[in-house]
Write an enzyme that holds these catalytic residues in place. Structure first.
Site, PDB file in Angstrom:
ATOM      1  N   SER A 275       0.864  -1.187   0.000  1.00 12.20           N
ATOM      2  CA  SER A 275       0.000   0.000   0.000  1.00 12.20           C
ATOM      3  C   SER A 275       0.894   1.228   0.000  1.00 12.20           C
ATOM      4  CB  SER A 275      -0.851   0.022   1.271  1.00 12.20           C
ATOM      5  OG  SER A 275      -0.062   0.413   2.389  1.00 12.20           O
ATOM      6  N   ASP A 276       0.338   2.385  -0.258  1.00 14.82           N
ATOM      7  CA  ASP A 276       1.099   3.598   0.020  1.00 14.82           C
ATOM      8  C   ASP A 276       0.971   3.859   1.525  1.00 14.82           C
ATOM      9  OD1 ASP A 276       2.643   5.845  -0.115  1.00 14.82           O
ATOM     10  OD2 ASP A 276       1.639   6.682  -1.857  1.00 14.82           O
TER      11      ASP A 276
END
Ligand code: NOJ
Length: 743
Positions: A275-276
């Site tokens: 994920s970011d």
């Protein structure tokens, strides 16, 4: 240690049997998984930031709660944490150390947008390889790059981090970076895993405001935003990062269509998705999950394997599984993908930082490559003949807030850059100035936003004594990058006034821009006799500036992004659609708008009343100290079929009196298809170096499959018909020919 013997042996063998790699990797992964507890597995899906209390980090590692740590850049700390993971954590699985290495590690390269101006795949690849050598020397094995978000809005601060507006150019260059980082094999201890980010559509942030909502329809995702990502999958990129934005109502990190159906099922990506930062938890502020538990379920099931920093997986997956809300299969698949990457990187058999007898950091070869890339990234936008500076120049005045701004010239994401190792223009000029030439350096503005004009009088006085004035202007590092968007793209502070003061002396004025984006520079170009755009050039910016200004190097950069005349034109990009009312020859001048006349007297075209619809400077544009002429365009394959390539020849002649490089660009366009299509699209380019007077035939090849697009029924493919081919030295003008695709 004994219990890991089989794993180590398998992993050791893997390094020597590349052909059996896939199966071997899977065998090792299954062997490791067979002895992992659920807690160990969940721990492998968790990434933390190392810039925190290390005692706490050690504790988490001992508990098996850490799979990857970012932002530790001290080899001895990396090794000591690794030792805890290997010797004291329940599963003994090494940690993957990561870092945002976006344009160089210690040796900072030009920002990616600048690198894109070089159109030099090979040089970008070797510079990226050098970056991997520097980073792996201290134990970093995973870089969060390349960033390949197509960006057509220079207000967006992150335009600096990508390769510009064009999907074809961005695809080629992103692949170059992946190859440079990952080398021939991930298990090479000099290689690090690349990460294709941010998937997807992030560059289309509404209003250019970072993190903002995007609305990119499926057709444009496929035609414009997906191609670089798909190209990276084909090039074997090891990982992907999901983006922060919600596109058409669905946050990317929780978008199963994006992360599983497109990325894995359609493109066959077998690597890992991270994920970011906090973007799993980000589903809560987005308003699609009530808490982190729900966010964890949505994102893991969507196909996001590793949670960067939101602790949603670590704190909730066990409960979700116990309650039957998330299946063990989904967890296992994610863990497999994480472990596969660790195995492929050779972390199991060599978890510790490699030992080197000689450091490559800031080594001669690394700096030399960076300097060459900086020269090639710089774009000469105007030259009335003052450049390159000749022997008649005896006194040079250097000024401007970017003339000696070691920190700012490194640009965004220069986390590990060191300004003490950065050569500024004034330092480089001082060091290299030919004997008999005098340098006057006036520090007229302390920094780009400086509003004081106190020194302008002295500046003008000094300028009158010089033969040429060189002004370094632009933006601070803080003006671009993540969460650093702007609405006004003019030069800040009193920089324009400074240029006016200089121009008023009547002395030839050379303006050098250092910035993270295309700025609005129409009036500054008018004032200047020559303009060189160096973007944020990095460690070697000063040396490259000297080399270019004094003609030790010849500019060859081409704009990877359109320069608008004003902010109101944004978004503006070369590969736009025809529209039904195409703008032709419209001046855009309010003084020409008549009063109290029927609306129709102004015609009906897609233009503005107050500014021309054309850009200030088009994509692909850039001058040289020499001139080139293209002639004799031949299409060897006027009729092609779906499996063929269009093969094109064109003669390129250096018509000037010195060696130079031209980037020959081939664009295709269609008048008619099942959907509206861009007027032209870049489909091939070639950098050619020619001696004065030399003429060479350049061959360009366009595989027909690269003409595929998202057709009316949303299927991906080509359509038969007639194509226009334009070959030129920018996206405007060029030689025209045709070819036909038959089915
Ligand atoms: C957020 C940024 O969007 C991303 O590009 C970066 O890799 C991560 N933070 C990690 O620092």
């Amino acid at each position: 240690m004994k219990k890991y013997l089989i794993t180590f042996l398998l992993a050791f063998c893997l390094a020597f049997i590349p052909s059996a790699a896939h199966q071997e990797v899977d065998n090792i992964v299954e062997e490791i998984m067979s002895r992992m507890s659920l807690d160990d597995k969940i721990g492998q899906l968790h990434q933390i930031d190392g810039r925190t209390d290390l005692t706490k980090v050690c504790d988490m590692i001992r508990k098996g709660q850490v799979s990857s740590i970012m932002n530790i850049v001290d080899a001895s700390v990396i090794d000591s944490l690794q030792r805890i993971a290997v010797e004291e954590s329940p599963s003994g699985i090494p940690i993957l150390f990561a870092r945002d290495i976006v344009h160089g590690f210690k040796t900072i390269l030009p920002i990616p947008l600048g690198q894109a101006a070089s159109f030099d795949d090979a040089l970008i690849c070797s510079a990226a390889r050098n970056t991997a050598l520097e980073a792996t020397e201290i134990g970093i094995k995973w870089a969060f790059a390349p960033m390949m978000d197509i960006a057509r809005d220079p207000r967006w601060g992150r335009i600096a981090e990508g390769f510009g507006e064009d999907p074809y150019l961005a695809s080629r260059l992103a692949v170059s970076v992946v190859k440079g980082y990952q080398g021939d094999s991930l298990s090479d201890e000099l290689s690090m895993a690349a990460c294709a980010k941010h998937f997807a559509g992030y560059g289309a942030a509404e209003g250019g405001r970072d993190y903002n909502t995007t609305y990119v329809p499926v057709r444009s995702l496929y035609d414009t935003y997906f191609p670089p990502f798909k190209a990276c999958v084909e090039a074997g990129v090891a990982s992907f990062m999901s983006s922060f934005n919600d596109n058409d109502g669905v946050p990317a990190t929780g978008n199963r269509w994006l992360l599983t159906e497109v990325l894995r099922d359609e493109w066959g990506f077998t690597g890992m998705v991270v994920s970011d930062w906090g973007s799993v938890g980000g589903l809560i502020p987005h308003g699609v999950a009530k808490d982190k538990k729900e966010a964890a379920k949505i994102c893991l099931e969507a196909g996001c394997d590793m949670d960067m920093m939101s602790y949603s997986y670590l704190n909730n997956l066990k409960e979700l599984i116990a309650e039957g809300d998330v299946s063990m299969y989904v967890v296992d698949e994610a863990v497999r993908r994480v472990l596969r990457l660790k195995v492929r990187l050779g972390l199991l058999e060599k978890p510790y930082t490699r030992k080197t007898s000689e450091s490559v950091i800031y080594s001669e070869n690394v700096l030399e490559t960076a300097c060459r890339l900086t020269e090639e990234s710089s774009v000469l936008l105007k030259n009335d003949g003052i450049l390159p500076l000749g022997e008649d120049i005896k006194t040079v005045l250097v000024t401007g807030p970017m003339a000696d701004a070691a920190y700012d010239q490194m640009g965004t994401w220069a986390l590990d850059g060191d300004k003490a190792h950065t050569l500024t223009p004034v330092e480089a000029i001082r060091k290299n100035l030919p004997s008999g030439v005098k340098l006057i350096y006036v520090n007229s503005l302390d920094y780009p936003r400086d509003k004081s004009t106190d020194d302008f009088k002295a500046l003008k006085k000094a300028a009158r004594k010089a033969d040429v004035l060189i002004a370094f202007v632009g933006e601070e590092q803080m003006m671009s990058g993540e969460a650093h968007s702007l609405s006004d793209l003019h030069l800040q502070g009193q920089q324009s006034e400074m240029l006016e003061a200089l121009a008023s002396t009547g002395k030839p004025l050379v303006t050098v821009f250092m910035a993270g984006r295309p700025l609005v520079i129409a009036s500054e170009m008018e004032l200047s006799d020559a303009v060189l755009y160096m973007w944020h050039p990095g460690t070697m910016g000063g040396q490259a500036a000297y080399n270019l200004l004094w003609g030790k190097a010849n500019p060859s950069g081409k704009l990877p992004v359109t320069f608008p005349r004003n902010e109101g034109q944004i978004p503006i990009y070369y590969n736009h659609k025809h529209t039904s009312h195409i703008a032709k020859g419209t001046e855009g001048n309010l003084d020409n708008v008549p009063r109290e006349m029927p609306q129709s007297v102004m015609g009906h075209t897609s233009s503005y009343l107050d500014v021309a619809p054309t850009p200030l400077l088009p994509f692909g544009f850039g001058l040289s100290y020499t001139t080139f002429e293209l002639s004799n365009l031949r299409v060897e394959t006027p009729e092609v079929r779906a499996s063929d390539s269009v093969v094109v020849y064109v003669d390129v002649k250096n018509t000037g009196d010195r060696q130079g490089c031209e980037v020959v660009q081939a664009y295709t366009g269609r008048k008619s298809a099942s959907t509206t299509r861009p007027m032209k699209e870049l489909k091939a380019y070639e950098r050619v170096s020619l001696e004065a007077g030399e003429c060479r035939t350049v061959r360009l090849e366009i595989p027909v499959e690269s003409l595929a697009f998202c057709r009316k029924d949303l299927s991906w493919g080509t359509e038969p018909g007639n194509y226009v081919l334009t070959v030129g030295t920018s996206s405007e003008g060029g030689l025209v020919s045709y070819f036909k695709l038959n089915y």
